[in-house]
Design an enzyme around this catalytic site. Structure first.
Site, PDB file in Angstrom:
ATOM      1  N   ASP A  36       0.827  -1.203   0.000  1.00 25.70           N
ATOM      2  CA  ASP A  36       0.000   0.000   0.000  1.00 25.70           C
ATOM      3  C   ASP A  36       0.861   1.253   0.000  1.00 25.70           C
ATOM      4  O   ASP A  36       2.055   1.223   0.306  1.00 25.70           O
ATOM      5  CB  ASP A  36      -0.941   0.012   1.204  1.00 25.70           C
ATOM      6  CG  ASP A  36      -0.210   0.084   2.543  1.00 25.70           C
ATOM      7  OD1 ASP A  36       0.792  -0.641   2.707  1.00 25.70           O
ATOM      8  OD2 ASP A  36      -0.634   0.857   3.424  1.00 25.70           O
TER       9      ASP A  36
ATOM     10  N   GLU B 165       0.156  -1.374   5.567  1.00 24.95           N
ATOM     11  CA  GLU B 165       1.214  -0.973   6.499  1.00 24.95           C
ATOM     12  C   GLU B 165       1.113   0.499   6.843  1.00 24.95           C
ATOM     13  O   GLU B 165       1.374   0.902   7.995  1.00 24.95           O
ATOM     14  CB  GLU B 165       2.581  -1.288   5.878  1.00 24.95           C
ATOM     15  CG  GLU B 165       3.764  -1.109   6.828  1.00 24.95           C
ATOM     16  CD  GLU B 165       4.360   0.298   6.835  1.00 24.95           C
ATOM     17  OE1 GLU B 165       5.234   0.569   7.688  1.00 24.95           O
ATOM     18  OE2 GLU B 165       3.951   1.144   6.002  1.00 24.95           O
ATOM     19  N   GLU B 166       0.743   1.315   5.878  1.00 28.54           N
ATOM     20  CA  GLU B 166       0.736   2.758   6.080  1.00 28.54           C
ATOM     21  C   GLU B 166      -0.325   3.212   7.081  1.00 28.54           C
ATOM     22  O   GLU B 166      -0.231   4.317   7.618  1.00 28.54           O
ATOM     23  CB  GLU B 166       0.521   3.486   4.749  1.00 28.54           C
ATOM     24  CG  GLU B 166       1.663   3.328   3.754  1.00 28.54           C
ATOM     25  CD  GLU B 166       2.931   4.052   4.164  1.00 28.54           C
ATOM     26  OE1 GLU B 166       2.938   4.660   5.253  1.00 28.54           O
ATOM     27  OE2 GLU B 166       3.911   4.006   3.403  1.00 28.54           O
TER      28      GLU B 166
ATOM     29  N   ASP C 282      12.030  -1.461   3.723  1.00 31.73           N
ATOM     30  CA  ASP C 282      11.047  -0.377   3.807  1.00 31.73           C
ATOM     31  C   ASP C 282      11.689   0.915   4.305  1.00 31.73           C
ATOM     32  O   ASP C 282      11.018   1.779   4.832  1.00 31.73           O
ATOM     33  CB  ASP C 282       9.905  -0.809   4.754  1.00 31.73           C
ATOM     34  CG  ASP C 282       8.724   0.135   4.736  1.00 31.73           C
ATOM     35  OD1 ASP C 282       8.583   0.901   3.766  1.00 31.73           O
ATOM     36  OD2 ASP C 282       7.943   0.122   5.712  1.00 31.73           O
TER      37      ASP C 282
ATOM     38  N   HIS D 286       5.759   9.921   1.080  1.00 31.45           N
ATOM     39  CA  HIS D 286       4.422  10.408   1.446  1.00 31.45           C
ATOM     40  C   HIS D 286       4.088  11.763   0.837  1.00 31.45           C
ATOM     41  O   HIS D 286       3.180  12.434   1.317  1.00 31.45           O
ATOM     42  CB  HIS D 286       4.247  10.482   2.979  1.00 31.45           C
ATOM     43  CG  HIS D 286       4.290   9.168   3.665  1.00 31.45           C
ATOM     44  ND1 HIS D 286       3.803   8.982   4.953  1.00 31.45           N
ATOM     45  CD2 HIS D 286       4.760   7.965   3.274  1.00 31.45           C
ATOM     46  CE1 HIS D 286       3.983   7.728   5.312  1.00 31.45           C
ATOM     47  NE2 HIS D 286       4.566   7.087   4.306  1.00 31.45           N
TER      48      HIS D 286
END
Length: 405
Positions: free
Chosen positions: A79, A173-174, A196, A378
């Site tokens: 994700d 995960e986010e 990650d 992000h």
């Protein structure tokens, strides 16, 4: 398929996760990407590749030597963050970066500049994968996904000895749910690495303790002409609540091991208001103290305006994995050794965030975090160097090969 071709294919899927959907995975496109990953894994010869009902993708690279070796896992998430638009992503590869501004979108005047993002100067001479400035890129963590798959291809096509390797790709995960339905027992690894992290060389085994907080405020509406001593304006109470938190303990003013309160959302009218926060600190005692500060603020609002004015709900998300990794520091040393072998300078540092590995470490799967290569996660100025993704692919395979030496 090269790691870059694979990455560009993966970012064509909009896999933004959602904190409000109540579904697992939280958005349907994550399963669409999962199906694509299973197809790619099967094509590589990972015969047991599959996706479960919750959207987790698993597969195994069998050992090709007779040594009795521990089973290692490589994990990344599918994700992307809901903090920025996740699609449609228009990615492109620049020419070798010359140190100046990169025009992402001429029509909208969007420029990626080293004046704003000094990290660019580390990548002069490299080709950068960027967006058109209207969406994030998705290197967090599709770079990690692509690198794991390409490392798997290296392992499967080489005669160099290695042990059994387990692969997993997680949804959500986010939004802090990536490990919620992870089948640790079925995964079958003794140790693992999440891929990650950020810039090449990053290696992390400390992360924030993390919680989310919801502040619901109930007000009382009455005509403002006769409101004296009666009206409770929920929006103003929300402002008062926020003012009781330390003003300099926000992400803007903190760095390194310093924790923070982060206001992630707000809405309000006279009768109702809501504030959403995340709470972070590497130190467990300070983390608990931060939660206590919010509880004290809620009590103070109730004292001022009446019991039940504020309803505070705090939920722990994950804890600092350091205590679980320290007994297994050979995992960190193995990664550092492989980096040095490949000419990568290791940068061991705390994560100002979290990974699936934090939760998994507390569930019995020690899992430090490796770099994936991207920068400016992000947001619409996210980018990843081509050469770094290629080198990280080699790094993952080298770690696995070295374990068998």
């Amino acid at each position: 398929m090269t790691v870059i071709e694979r990455f560009l294919k993966l970012v064509s899927f909009d896999t933004t996760s959602s904190e409000t959907s109540g579904q697992h995975p939280s958005t349907p496109n994550q399963k669409m990407l999962g199906e694509e990953l299973v197809r790619q894994m099967l094509a590589l010869g990972i015969c047991d590749a599959h996706m479960d009902d919750a959207g987790y993708v698993y597969g195994t690279i069998p050992a090709n030597c007779a040594k009795d070796l521990p089973v290692y896992g490589l994990i990344a998430h599918m994700d992307t963050s809901p903090d920025a638009p996740g699609g449609p992503i228009h990615a492109r590869i620049t020419e070798a970066y010359d140190g100046g501004d990169i025009v992402l979108n001429e029509a909208q005047g969007i420029v990626l500049s080293p004046r704003d993002y000094a990290s660019l100067q580390k990548h002069v001479g490299k080709r950068l994968i960027v967006t058109d400035g209207t969406t994030l890129l998705g290197a967090d963590d599709k770079a990690g996904v692509a690198e794991i798959l390409s490392a798997a291809e290296l392992l499967l096509s080489s005669n160099r000895p290695h042990g059994t390797v387990k692969i997993a790709f997680t949804p959500d995960e986010e939004i802090g749910e990536g490990a919620d339905r992870f089948d640790v027992t079925g995964f079958g690894a003794d140790y693992a690495y999440t891929v990650d992290g950020g810039a090449i060389g990053e290696l992390e085994y400390e992360n924030f303790n993390a919680a989310s907080a919801s502040v619901e405020i109930t007000g009382l509406s009455i005509h403002p002409g006769s409101a004296y001593g009666k009206m409770v304006n929920a929006s103003l109470v929300a402002m008062e609540f926020a003012a009781l938190l330390p003003a300099l303990e926000t992400p803007y003013f903190t760095d390194g091991y310093e924790g923070f309160f982060h206001l992630t959302g707000m809405e309000g009218e006279v009768e109702h208001a809501k504030l959403s926060y995340i709470i972070r600190d590497h130190d467990r005692e300070k983390f608990e103290a931060r939660k206590a500060v919010m509880e004290k603020a809620a009590r103070e609002m109730d004292r001022r305006y009446g019991k039940g004015t504020v309803t505070l709900n705090v939920r722990d998300s994950y804890f600092n994995m350091r205590e679980k990794i320290e007994p297994c520091m050979f995992l960190v040393e193995q990664a550092k050794s492989a980096m040095l072998e490949l000419g990568i300078t290791p940068k061991v540092q705390p994560i100002r965030g979290g990974t699936d590995g934090a939760r998994l470490s507390f569930e019995g799967l020690p899992c430090p975090n490796l770099c994936a290569g991207g920068e400016n996660f992000h947001g619409r100025f996210e980018y990843v160097p081509v050469e770094d993704m290629e080198k990280i692919t080699e790094l993952l395979a080298t770690i696995i090969w070295n374990i068998a030496k």
